[in-house]
Design a protein around this motif. Structure first.
Motif, short mmCIF file in Angstrom:
data_model
loop_
_atom_site.label_atom_id
_atom_site.label_comp_id
_atom_site.label_asym_id
_atom_site.label_seq_id
_atom_site.Cartn_x
_atom_site.Cartn_y
_atom_site.Cartn_z
N SER A 84 17.53 -3.24 6.56
CA SER A 84 17.82 -2.10 7.44
C SER A 84 19.25 -1.59 7.22
O SER A 84 19.51 -0.40 7.33
N LEU A 85 20.16 -2.50 6.89
CA LEU A 85 21.53 -2.05 6.58
C LEU A 85 21.49 -1.06 5.42
O LEU A 85 22.18 -0.05 5.42
N LEU A 86 20.64 -1.37 4.45
CA LEU A 86 20.56 -0.48 3.28
C LEU A 86 19.96 0.87 3.68
O LEU A 86 20.37 1.91 3.15
N LEU A 117 15.23 -0.48 12.41
CA LEU A 117 15.37 -1.75 13.12
C LEU A 117 14.00 -2.40 13.28
O LEU A 117 13.82 -3.60 13.07
N MET A 118 13.03 -1.56 13.66
CA MET A 118 11.67 -2.08 13.82
C MET A 118 11.08 -2.48 12.48
O MET A 118 10.37 -3.47 12.38
N TRP A 161 26.51 -3.11 14.75
CA TRP A 161 25.84 -4.02 15.69
C TRP A 161 25.15 -5.14 14.91
O TRP A 161 25.20 -6.29 15.29
N ILE A 162 24.55 -4.78 13.79
CA ILE A 162 23.88 -5.79 12.97
C ILE A 162 24.90 -6.73 12.36
O ILE A 162 24.79 -7.94 12.47
N ASN A 163 25.88 -6.15 11.74
CA ASN A 163 26.90 -7.00 11.12
C ASN A 163 28.17 -6.20 10.86
O ASN A 163 28.22 -5.37 9.96
N ALA A 164 29.17 -6.48 11.66
CA ALA A 164 30.40 -5.68 11.61
C ALA A 164 31.07 -5.81 10.25
O ALA A 164 31.59 -4.83 9.71
N LYS A 165 31.04 -6.98 9.69
CA LYS A 165 31.77 -7.21 8.45
C LYS A 165 31.17 -6.36 7.31
O LYS A 165 31.88 -5.68 6.58
N VAL A 166 29.81 -6.40 7.23
CA VAL A 166 29.16 -5.62 6.18
C VAL A 166 29.36 -4.13 6.44
O VAL A 166 29.62 -3.34 5.53
N ALA A 167 29.27 -3.79 7.74
CA ALA A 167 29.33 -2.37 8.10
C ALA A 167 30.67 -1.74 7.74
O ALA A 167 30.76 -0.53 7.52
N SER A 168 31.72 -2.57 7.69
CA SER A 168 33.03 -1.99 7.39
C SER A 168 33.03 -1.33 6.00
O SER A 168 33.81 -0.43 5.74
#
Lengths: 635, 583
Positions: free
Chosen positions: B275-277, B35-36, B151-158
């Motif tokens: 960070s998602l990656l 995240l940082m 938390w960052i992005n629910a849609k992508v996280a699914s």
């Protein structure tokens, strides 16, 4: 997957220092390469493709942002077709990568398991050809640990460490190249941090290594103590010695705990330490890179810095993995050293050329035949005259001035002179260590004599092929060794081509038939653990039957000393007598009856023949034999 | 079973709880750091904000420091808890084994007990450390990373959710199939090693019969079988890496596509995408880790069971309450005694034994193998309990005495006897801790051991190797007799204890007994008739029953077994064995 669970054994003393690891590694790789050259090449290529497809993915992230995302931001009607194309392109590279990964893991299985199988076979075949001396001087535990522990560490090394190292190296090089292209100062920062990581790893690994050695030593002590005390647990009970035995155990156990705790602690620290140092490396690059980019130094752009940071991460990861592998490589090298040491042992040599053949008598002359005639002959080729002659094998044995020592410094047999005419029975008597067993071990060439001559039917036994010499001598050893197999097969061990009927006939001759038939599955009963379910007497009967089925013209018998009851003893004795009939026999005697019925009694003391003669002659001499004999008469 | 083992964690409970807690702290830091990183890229590098890079950089270093601290502490406590657990397990087993009676020991076998206390404990130690460090860490890391991604992005996280389910299912499948084969592989592997062991110990037989090539052929076949099994098992596991890679790559591509759209629409930043990656790796790696922990636990279950068996074993011979601490005299009585090693065995080993032996008598016992001579005498010092009837020493049932008192008064020289590593003196003092050197010397003189000890370089300080490897069989037996004599017992039992001693020495030992300890009741089991001929009375055992009991003369007249044995031994089928003798 972890291998079968065996306690790691203490490496043989003084050998745990690895000499010349480079050479060992080369030899190990050469061993794998020898049989799997093509597979190895394919594996290397596949690893290369797999890594490159991974790196291209990392590179793609930069273009993804710079080329396909940032330009589209703010556009009314963004066109994603370019991105789609790129994703399909990257995706197909990925697919190739996954395919190569699958291919090389699959091929590696064949390479690893195949090489290990070969190694096991080679080890075993080599071991079987080693001289008895090797087994005398090497602890069986150490030989076994080559098969269990050492081969296992090699499996880890070949199947995991080497591919891992290879892919890490390729990753490191390709990422390093990309980093240098992007920015040299930042690369320098990253490399300095990597150097620091390696330095710390080395320090901690060294520290943990010394504790691991402590741990091994303590495990050895605790295991040794446990083995000794469990072996004597009944004695502990009889003497109510439980408290004392617990006290000592607690002490050793505590020491083991200390070293195990220390060793594992340092090993556990390594991973978080490297991971966090990697994070700090990232921050440093961000700081330095930020300063450079904002001040327009070294031509670093903002996008360039972002992708450099990604590289920083992908650079630290393989370094981390390599440092994790180091420990198992060191262990594998130690294992490889012991494996190759066994393979390098000199096997039994055999310069003999006289062979044992089936023969038949025609017009008073012996000729060779392929049938089993019951008549055997020594086929003796004379080099100087170029002729071959056949000597009938009868079992005439002569020892002439034989000296022998297990080591060069200490001679245990001095000037032994003996002869046995065909069919005679020679008994050896004397106290433990007098050299009785040693003499018999010389006749079948388990050991080679230092001086003098042993002649078999007039031929120097050094000229006889060892296998043929041993075929012609039946052995009944003091401690019968039985294999995990049926009773039938255990007897057949004497002569593999014997029919079931012949085996049963031999068992009958040895008086073993009776008890075998009472076993749950008769002759088909499977024996386990060296025939643990049989009594001493029964084991001896099987050993006699085994010698009987071999039907050799000469015999070496080592009578068992263990006490068996009188009735069983009578049965064993009777079996032995039947076996000895008509054969030249050397017997290490413990029973009076055996001694009395011998044609010649040889009394040994300290490796010398001190008396020789028949029972009556020796009694008259009133020497050592007389002492032994009358000692027996005290009732 | 787990409860039995768990009870041994004891003083390492605190460490065992601390370890996963630190591991979770490390996971938290590990989740915050990406995240940082994202923030450094988004608000720092891309916005050209050096101050933000400083701020985030310091925060990240702090997080790394906390993560390092947690990792180090987790490693330290994990190591201590698992090493301590192993220590406690070994100790608990050892202590429990000390309470075992002979029948408990018989049940497990020496080799079995050794493996349980060594190999099995090591397996459990490794598994326990893995559990402490990974069992909480892996799921925590999985959940944290997933939560952050959502938390960052629910849609992508699914996408991750789908990936986790997909990879989870495949891993389960791989493990289930592979375990089946690995089970067989391990068994085959052990068989193969067992056959190597056989060849190493039996090498003389192999060579004597020239069976090297035969054995090599057999080994080759067996190693071929093992190879085939290994191929099958490993081929299943080979799916692991490519499936993992496939899932990761699919996630990367999916997120790149989705993320690109979102960034363009403005609902995602490039830093967030990065960070998602990173979380993608965290999630799938921890899933992989979890499957490894699972395999490890499954494999160590067998070890856990074997350890629990020893811990749960209850000694079947207990000291009585209100135990008697004095044995009045050395008389022995068997009243209608039956005995079997297994409680519900059809045919008892001993049945209907009635005997009365006076204090100070010398009793010889003779009989064929399996006639239960040893079983008979083992009942006297209560090494086993009778199934029926009663064995009395000094007029009282042996079960009323304190076991230690009884065994000090009834001294047995076992048939399979052992000396321990240590000096001769230390070994002798097993009989009596406080025995003076003179006492020990006297006992050795009685047992005809002093004569050879005096010839040894360090005499009574001579070091005996493990199992008494550096003394001959006859010397060992004489030392064992001396050790038993030091107890100054009221009853002395020699169970075939002079079989390796030459006949002359044997006779001298018996003579010394008769003269020096006339008041001690002596029971002598022997194969040689000469060893027992001069006893006051002789028991002839046959098939678990007393066949005859009387003096030599009486038995010669009335007992056909005795007469038979006597005649066969005296007519030249005797023993010429002076193996242990030092004439």
């Amino acid at each position: 997957m972890p291998g079968p669970m065996h306690a790691k054994r203490l490496p043989p003393g003084g050998k745990n220092k690895i000499k010349n690891p480079g050479k060992l590694l080369k030899r190990l790789l050469a061993y794998v390469w020898k049989n799997y050259a093509v597979a190895c090449v394919i594996v290397v290529v596949c690893i290369f493709i797999s890594v490159l497809s991974n790196v291209q993915g990392t590179l793609f992230l930069k273009t993804l942002i710079d080329v396909y995302i940032l330009p589209l931001i703010g556009s009314e009607n963004p066109d994603f077709s370019g991105l789609l194309q790129a994703i399909v392109r990257v995706g197909s590279f990925y697919a190739v990568g996954v395919g190569s990964t699958f291919a090389y893991t699959k091929i590696m299985i064949y390479v690893t398991q195949g090489s290990l199988r070969r190694l096991r076979d080679d080890l075993f075949a080599h071991m079987e050809k080693l001289p008895i001396r090797y087994f005398d001087t090497t602890s069986h535990g150490n030989i076994m640990s080559v098969y269990t522990n050492d081969i296992d560490t090699l499996r880890q090394m070949v199947s995991q460490s080497i591919p891992q190292l290879l892919s890490s190296a390729i990753t490191i090089i390709s990422v390093l190249a990309s980093m240098i292209r992007l920015n040299i100062p930042l690369t320098a920062v990253t490399l300095v941090m990597v150097a620091l990581m390696l330095f710390v790893t080395k320090k901690i690994a060294g520290l943990s290594g010394s504790y691991f050695i402590d741990q091994q030593v303590n495990i050895g002590k605790v295991n040794g103590y446990i083995e000794e005390m469990m072996e004597g647990q009944k004695v502990v009970k009889v003497f109510c010695h439980e408290e004392e035995s617990k006290e000592k155990f607690k002490e050793l156990n505590e020491a083991l705990f200390d070293s195990a705790y220390q060793a594992n602690q340092f090993a556990n620290i390594l991973m978080p330490l490297n991971a966090q140092m990697g994070n700090i490396s990232y921050v440093l690059c961000a700081l330095v890179g930020g300063a450079l980019a904002l001040n327009n130094l070294t031509g670093l752009t903002v996008g360039g810095l972002a992708s450099f940071l990604t590289f920083n991460k992908s650079f630290n990861m393989p370094i981390n993995q390599v440092s994790q592998q180091l420990n198992s490589i060191v262990m594998a090298m130690a294992g490889a050293q012991r494996v190759f040491a066994l393979l390098d042992e000199t096997p039994e040599t055999d310069e003999g050329y006289v062979t044992l053949v089936n023969a038949k008598e025609e017009n008073g002359a012996l000729t060779e035949t392929t049938e089993r005639t019951g008549i055997w002959a020594w086929k003796h080729f004379h080099k100087d005259s170029g002729t071959t002659d056949y000597v009938r094998q009868q079992g005439d044995l002569v020892l002439d001035g034989v000296d022998f020592g297990y080591t060069e410094e200490k001679t245990v047999l001095h000037d032994i002179k003996l002869y046995a005419k065909p069919g005679q029975k020679i008994a050896f008597v004397g106290s433990t260590g007098a050299g009785k067993t040693t003499i018999t071990n010389l006749i079948n060439r388990f050991y080679d004599i230092s001086d003098g001559k042993i002649r078999y039917d007039g031929i120097n036994i050094n000229k006889i092929k060892k296998d043929d010499l041993r075929h012609s001598l039946g052995m009944v050893l003091q401690d019968t060794h039985l294999f995990t197999n049926t009773v039938m097969e255990n007897i057949r061990y004497g002569r593999l081509e014997a029919t079931d009927e012949e085996v049963i006939a031999a068992a009958k001759l040895a008086n073993a038939d009776g008890f075998i038939r009472r076993l749950p599955q008769g002759y088909q009963t499977v024996l386990h653990g060296d025939g643990a379910s049989l009594s001493q007497g029964q084991r001896q009967l099987l050993a006699i039957a085994r010698a009987a089925v071999a039907d050799p013209p000469a015999l070496i018998l080592d009578e068992a000393t263990s006490s068996i009851d009188t009735r069983t003893e009578r049965i064993v004795q009777d079996g032995m007598d039947k076996l000895m009939q008509g054969r030249t026999t050397f017997v290490i005697a413990h029973r009076l009856s055996t001694v009395k019925n011998s044609d010649c009694i040889v009394v040994l003391e300290n490796g010398r023949v001190i008396e020789k003669g028949t029972h009556d002659e020796l009694l008259e001499e009133k020497g050592k034999y007389y002492q032994l004999y009358t000692g027996n008469s005290i009732a | 079973m787990l409860k039995t083992l768990g009870a041994q964690i004891k003083e390492f409970k605190a460490d065992s709880i601390r370890t996963p807690l630190y591991m979770i702290l490390e996971v938290l830091m590990e989740t915050m750091i990406p995240l940082m990183m994202a923030s450094i890229v988004d608000q720092g590098v891309e916005a050209g904000n050096m101050a933000h890079i400083y701020k985030m950089g310091i925060l990240m270093v702090a997080a790394a420091a906390v993560g390092l601290f947690a990792g180090v502490m987790g490693g330290k406590y994990g190591a201590r808890a698992s090493a301590g657990f192993a220590k406690n397990l070994r100790e608990a087993m050892y202590e429990n084994i000390q309470t075992f009676s002979f029948s408990n020991i018989d049940k497990f076998s020496t080799a079995g007990l050794v493996t349980r206390m060594t190999t099995d404990v090591t397996n459990i130690q490794n598994a326990y450390q893995m559990i402490l460090r990974m069992c909480m860490r892996a799921p925590a890391s999985l959940i944290c990373a997933l939560a952050m991604a959502f938390w960052i992005n629910a849609k992508v996280a699914s996408i991750y959710l789908i990936a986790v389910i997909f990879l989870g299912c495949i891993l389960m499948l791989i493990i289930r199939n592979a375990m089946k084969y690995f089970d067989q592989v391990f068994r085959k592997y052990d068989d193969l090693n067992a056959s190597v062991q056989e060849n190493v110990t039996g090498i003389r037989v192999v060579k004597a019969f020239v069976r090297e090539d035969y054995e090599i052929g057999r080994f080759h076949k067996a190693s071929g079988n093992l190879y085939q099994m290994f191929l099958k098992a490993e081929s299943i596991v080979a799916w692991n890496a490519p499936v993992m890679q496939f899932t990761v790559y699919a996630c990367i591509l999916g997120i790149s596509w989705l993320g690109a759209h979102m960034i363009v629409q403005g609902s995602l930043t490039t830093g967030e995408l990065m960070s998602l990656l990173t979380y993608c790796m965290n999630i799938l790696m921890s899933l992989m880790m979890l499957s490894m922990v699972f395999v490890m636990i499954t494999l160590s279950m067998a070890s856990a069971e074997r350890i629990a068996e020893v811990l749960d074993e209850k000694a079947d011979l207990v000291n009585p309450k209100d135990a008697d601490f004095t044995v009045p005299d050395g008389s022995i009585a068997f009243e209608n005694v039956s005995f079997g090693y297994q409680k519900n065995h059809e045919r008892p080993v001993l049945s209907g034994v009635n005997l009365k032996i006076r204090a100070g008598e010398t009793i010889g016992i003779i009989g064929g193998t399996g006639s239960a001579k040893t079983s008979l005498v083992n009942l006297i010092s209560r090494l086993y309990d009778v199934t029926e009837g009663s064995v009395k020493v000094g007029g009282k049932d042996v079960r009323t005495y304190d076991v230690e008192t009884l065994r000090n008064e009834v001294s047995v020289v076992l048939q399979k006897n052992v000396l321990f590593s240590g000096t001769i003196l230390e070994n002798l003092r097993w009989g009596d801790k406080n025995a003076s050197e003179e006492d020990c010397k006297r006992a050795c003189e009685l047992a005809c051991a002093d004569e050879f000890i005096q010839k040894m370089p360090d005499q009574y300080q001579t070091y005996i190797e493990q199992g008494g490897a550096n003394v001959s069989g006859g010397q060992k037996q004489r030392l064992c007799i001396a050790r038993a004599l030091l107890k100054k017992p009221k009853i002395l039992i020699l169970d075939d204890s002079t079989s390796a001693v030459d006949t002359a020495t044997d006779a001298r030992i018996r003579q010394a007994f008769a003269q020096e300890i006339p008041n001690t009741t002596k029971l002598i089991i022997a194969q040689r008739i000469s060893s027992i001929q001069s006893a006051d009375r002789i028991i002839v055992m046959d098939n678990g029953c007393v066949h005859g009991f009387g003096t030599h003369q009486e038995l010669m007249e009335t007992d056909e077994i005795y007469r038979d044995v006597y005649e066969s031994q005296m007519s030249g089928k005797g023993d010429f064995d002076e193996n242990g003798g030092d004439l």
